[in-house]
Scaffold this active site. Structure first.
Site, PDB file in Angstrom:
ATOM      1  N   ALA A  51       3.560   5.858 -12.776  1.00 58.67           N
ATOM      2  CA  ALA A  51       4.104   4.938 -11.761  1.00 58.67           C
ATOM      3  C   ALA A  51       3.034   3.933 -11.341  1.00 58.67           C
ATOM      4  O   ALA A  51       3.313   2.734 -11.184  1.00 58.67           O
ATOM      5  CB  ALA A  51       4.603   5.727 -10.552  1.00 58.67           C
ATOM      6  N   LYS A  52       1.818   4.392 -11.173  1.00 54.39           N
ATOM      7  CA  LYS A  52       0.745   3.469 -10.783  1.00 54.39           C
ATOM      8  C   LYS A  52       0.411   2.514 -11.934  1.00 54.39           C
ATOM      9  O   LYS A  52       0.038   1.357 -11.702  1.00 54.39           O
ATOM     10  CB  LYS A  52      -0.496   4.245 -10.336  1.00 54.39           C
ATOM     11  CG  LYS A  52      -0.297   5.005  -9.011  1.00 54.39           C
ATOM     12  CD  LYS A  52      -0.005   4.070  -7.859  1.00 54.39           C
ATOM     13  CE  LYS A  52      -0.150   4.751  -6.503  1.00 54.39           C
ATOM     14  NZ  LYS A  52       0.268   3.883  -5.389  1.00 54.39           N
ATOM     15  N   TYR A  65       2.952  10.384 -11.581  1.00 55.32           N
ATOM     16  CA  TYR A  65       2.234   9.564 -10.593  1.00 55.32           C
ATOM     17  C   TYR A  65       1.366   8.513 -11.297  1.00 55.32           C
ATOM     18  O   TYR A  65       1.390   7.321 -10.937  1.00 55.32           O
ATOM     19  CB  TYR A  65       1.395  10.461  -9.675  1.00 55.32           C
ATOM     20  CG  TYR A  65       0.574   9.698  -8.671  1.00 55.32           C
ATOM     21  CD1 TYR A  65       1.181   9.020  -7.610  1.00 55.32           C
ATOM     22  CD2 TYR A  65      -0.822   9.643  -8.784  1.00 55.32           C
ATOM     23  CE1 TYR A  65       0.418   8.308  -6.687  1.00 55.32           C
ATOM     24  CE2 TYR A  65      -1.590   8.954  -7.855  1.00 55.32           C
ATOM     25  CZ  TYR A  65      -0.972   8.282  -6.821  1.00 55.32           C
ATOM     26  OH  TYR A  65      -1.726   7.575  -5.907  1.00 55.32           O
ATOM     27  N   ASN A 106       0.815  -1.217   0.000  1.00 51.95           N
ATOM     28  CA  ASN A 106       0.000   0.000   0.000  1.00 51.95           C
ATOM     29  C   ASN A 106       0.850   1.270   0.000  1.00 51.95           C
ATOM     30  O   ASN A 106       0.383   2.323  -0.428  1.00 51.95           O
ATOM     31  CB  ASN A 106      -0.910  -0.059   1.239  1.00 51.95           C
ATOM     32  CG  ASN A 106      -1.436   1.287   1.637  1.00 51.95           C
ATOM     33  OD1 ASN A 106      -2.370   1.809   1.025  1.00 51.95           O
ATOM     34  ND2 ASN A 106      -0.826   1.883   2.670  1.00 51.95           N
TER      35      ASN A 106
HETATM   36  N1  LIG Z   1      -6.054   8.871  -0.745  1.00 55.29           N
HETATM   37  C1  LIG Z   1      -6.343   8.798  -2.024  1.00 55.29           C
HETATM   38  O1  LIG Z   1      -7.171   9.562  -2.533  1.00 55.29           O
HETATM   39  C2  LIG Z   1      -5.690   7.735  -2.890  1.00 55.29           C
HETATM   40  C3  LIG Z   1      -6.246   7.481  -4.140  1.00 55.29           C
HETATM   41  C4  LIG Z   1      -5.676   6.503  -4.961  1.00 55.29           C
HETATM   42  C5  LIG Z   1      -4.576   5.796  -4.521  1.00 55.29           C
HETATM   43  N2  LIG Z   1      -4.034   6.065  -3.296  1.00 55.29           N
HETATM   44  C6  LIG Z   1      -2.858   5.269  -2.888  1.00 55.29           C
HETATM   45  O2  LIG Z   1      -3.165   4.661  -1.649  1.00 55.29           O
HETATM   46  C7  LIG Z   1      -1.955   4.337  -0.971  1.00 55.29           C
HETATM   47  C8  LIG Z   1      -2.071   4.772   0.477  1.00 55.29           C
HETATM   48  O3  LIG Z   1      -2.143   6.176   0.532  1.00 55.29           O
HETATM   49  P1  LIG Z   1      -3.096   6.948   1.538  1.00 55.29           P
HETATM   50  O4  LIG Z   1      -4.090   7.650   0.718  1.00 55.29           O
HETATM   51  O5  LIG Z   1      -3.553   6.070   2.623  1.00 55.29           O
HETATM   52  O6  LIG Z   1      -2.103   8.081   2.083  1.00 55.29           O
HETATM   53  P2  LIG Z   1      -1.116   8.069   3.326  1.00 55.29           P
HETATM   54  O7  LIG Z   1      -1.908   8.186   4.564  1.00 55.29           O
HETATM   55  O8  LIG Z   1      -0.098   9.136   3.028  1.00 55.29           O
HETATM   56  O9  LIG Z   1      -0.429   6.643   3.300  1.00 55.29           O
HETATM   57  C9  LIG Z   1       0.788   6.344   2.661  1.00 55.29           C
HETATM   58  C10 LIG Z   1       1.567   5.456   3.607  1.00 55.29           C
HETATM   59  O10 LIG Z   1       2.703   4.936   2.943  1.00 55.29           O
HETATM   60  C11 LIG Z   1       3.838   5.056   3.783  1.00 55.29           C
HETATM   61  N3  LIG Z   1       4.989   5.182   2.912  1.00 55.29           N
HETATM   62  C12 LIG Z   1       5.149   6.036   1.871  1.00 55.29           C
HETATM   63  N4  LIG Z   1       6.348   5.874   1.307  1.00 55.29           N
HETATM   64  C13 LIG Z   1       6.975   4.887   2.006  1.00 55.29           C
HETATM   65  C14 LIG Z   1       8.252   4.278   1.908  1.00 55.29           C
HETATM   66  N5  LIG Z   1       9.157   4.678   0.999  1.00 55.29           N
HETATM   67  N6  LIG Z   1       8.569   3.300   2.779  1.00 55.29           N
HETATM   68  C15 LIG Z   1       7.681   2.909   3.729  1.00 55.29           C
HETATM   69  N7  LIG Z   1       6.453   3.452   3.866  1.00 55.29           N
HETATM   70  C16 LIG Z   1       6.108   4.439   3.012  1.00 55.29           C
HETATM   71  C17 LIG Z   1       3.560   6.308   4.616  1.00 55.29           C
HETATM   72  O11 LIG Z   1       4.219   6.279   5.870  1.00 55.29           O
HETATM   73  P3  LIG Z   1       5.574   7.101   6.124  1.00 55.29           P
HETATM   74  O12 LIG Z   1       5.390   8.454   5.531  1.00 55.29           O
HETATM   75  O13 LIG Z   1       5.720   7.098   7.606  1.00 55.29           O
HETATM   76  O14 LIG Z   1       6.622   6.296   5.429  1.00 55.29           O
HETATM   77  C18 LIG Z   1       2.052   6.222   4.817  1.00 55.29           C
HETATM   78  O15 LIG Z   1       1.743   5.475   5.983  1.00 55.29           O
HETATM   79  C19 LIG Z   1      -0.831   5.026  -1.750  1.00 55.29           C
HETATM   80  O16 LIG Z   1      -0.184   4.063  -2.550  1.00 55.29           O
HETATM   81  C20 LIG Z   1      -1.570   6.031  -2.624  1.00 55.29           C
HETATM   82  O17 LIG Z   1      -0.873   6.318  -3.806  1.00 55.29           O
HETATM   83  C21 LIG Z   1      -4.568   7.013  -2.471  1.00 55.29           C
END
Ligand SMILES: NC(=O)c1ccc[n+]([C@@H]2O[C@H](COP(=O)([O-])OP(=O)(O)OC[C@H]3O[C@@H](n4cnc5c(N)ncnc54)[C@H](OP(=O)(O)O)[C@@H]3O)[C@@H](O)[C@H]2O)c1
Length: 245
Positions: A152-153, A149, A85
């Protein structure tokens, strides 16, 4: 739907979608380990998530191969479900020359492709039990464009095909959940105001924006024994904002 007592690893499990995924598996009695860079955020989440077993926190930057190798020592020897994730925007689009463009694209790929690829490669030998599952979080950006972005996805979707071929002979599957906008995460930023939420809602067919738990439900389905014949696929969860074929 699940099979309680499985060993589950969730990257980015300290916040947002990953935390909702970790909560869902912990609630159904699985042994969950969460990974992320910010040790304090991760440990706080692990303490707060309630389940039959203590949630373990392993701080690691999953974009750095040496860190993944080190973290591997602290991860379970056998894994049933891996949820890739971790990811993020990787910063704003650059205004500048080619050097800045290259840095931006590398950063975005490091943020979204490397964590999934490196963690999966590291743990592949441990996904040996029948019924293994890898579920990766993609994005609707892969279907829409959205610059580095989205690219990458989209790379994750292509990589998932290879992974599904590797896992199939073991009776294991690999799939991608593709969310649209999800409220209340670090990625989506500060809580949206009413105008933004109204715009987001009207962009869907169901008139609702997703919560992290909605994405966790899709992950739980693909990780369940019932989904044993679904592999190499992606599952949109975006309220109809973008329709698949
Ligand atoms: N929210 C949306 O609208 C949305 C929509 C489509 C897709 N997504 C995808 O959903 C996924 C989760 O995102 P989210 O929306 O829940 O946002 P988020 O709360 O920012 O979650 C991302 C998590 O990934 C961790 N992370 C990021 N880079 C990392 C790394 N290099 N190593 C280890 N941990 C890492 C972060 O923790 P740390 O910063 O502590 O490392 C954080 O806990 C992501 O892949 C995002 O692209 C989100």
């Amino acid at each position: 739907m699940g099979e309680a007592g499985r060993v589950v690893v969730v990257s980015g499990g300290g916040t947002g979608i990953g935390r909702a995924v970790a909560e869902r598996f912990a609630r159904q009695g699985d042994r969950v380990t969460v990974l992320g860079r910010r040790a304090e955020v991760l440990r706080a989440a692990a303490r707060e998530i309630k389940g039959a077993h203590t949630v373990r926190a392993v701080p690691v930057d999953l974009a750095v191969p040496e860190e993944v190798e080190r973290a591997r020592e602290e991860l379970p020897a056998e894994i049933d479900v891996l949820v890739n994730n971790a990811g993020g925007r990787g910063g704003p689009s650059p205004a500048g020359g080619l050097k800045e463009v290259a840095e931006h694209w590398r950063r975005v790929f490091d943020s979204n492709v490397m964590p999934a690829v490196l963690l999966t490669e590291a743990l592949l030998p441990r996904l040996a039990r029948p019924g293994g599952r890898v579920v990766t979080i993609g994005s609707v950006a892969a279907l829409r464009g959205n610059g580095a972005y989205g690219a990458a996805k989209a790379a994750l979707l292509a990589w998932n095909h290879t992974l599904a071929r590797q896992l199939g002979p073991r009776g294991a599957t690999a799939n991608v959940v593709v969310p649209g906008y999800v409220a209340g995460t670090g990625f989506s930023g500060a809580p949206a105001d009413e105008d933004e939420l109204a715009a987001r809602r009207s962009g869907t067919l169901v008139g609702e924006v997703a919560e992290p738990a909605d994405i966790a439900a899709a992950v739980a389905f693909l990780a369940s024994p019932e989904a044993r014949h679904i592999t190499g696929e992606f599952l949109n969860s975006n309220g109809g904002a973008v329709l698949g074929r």
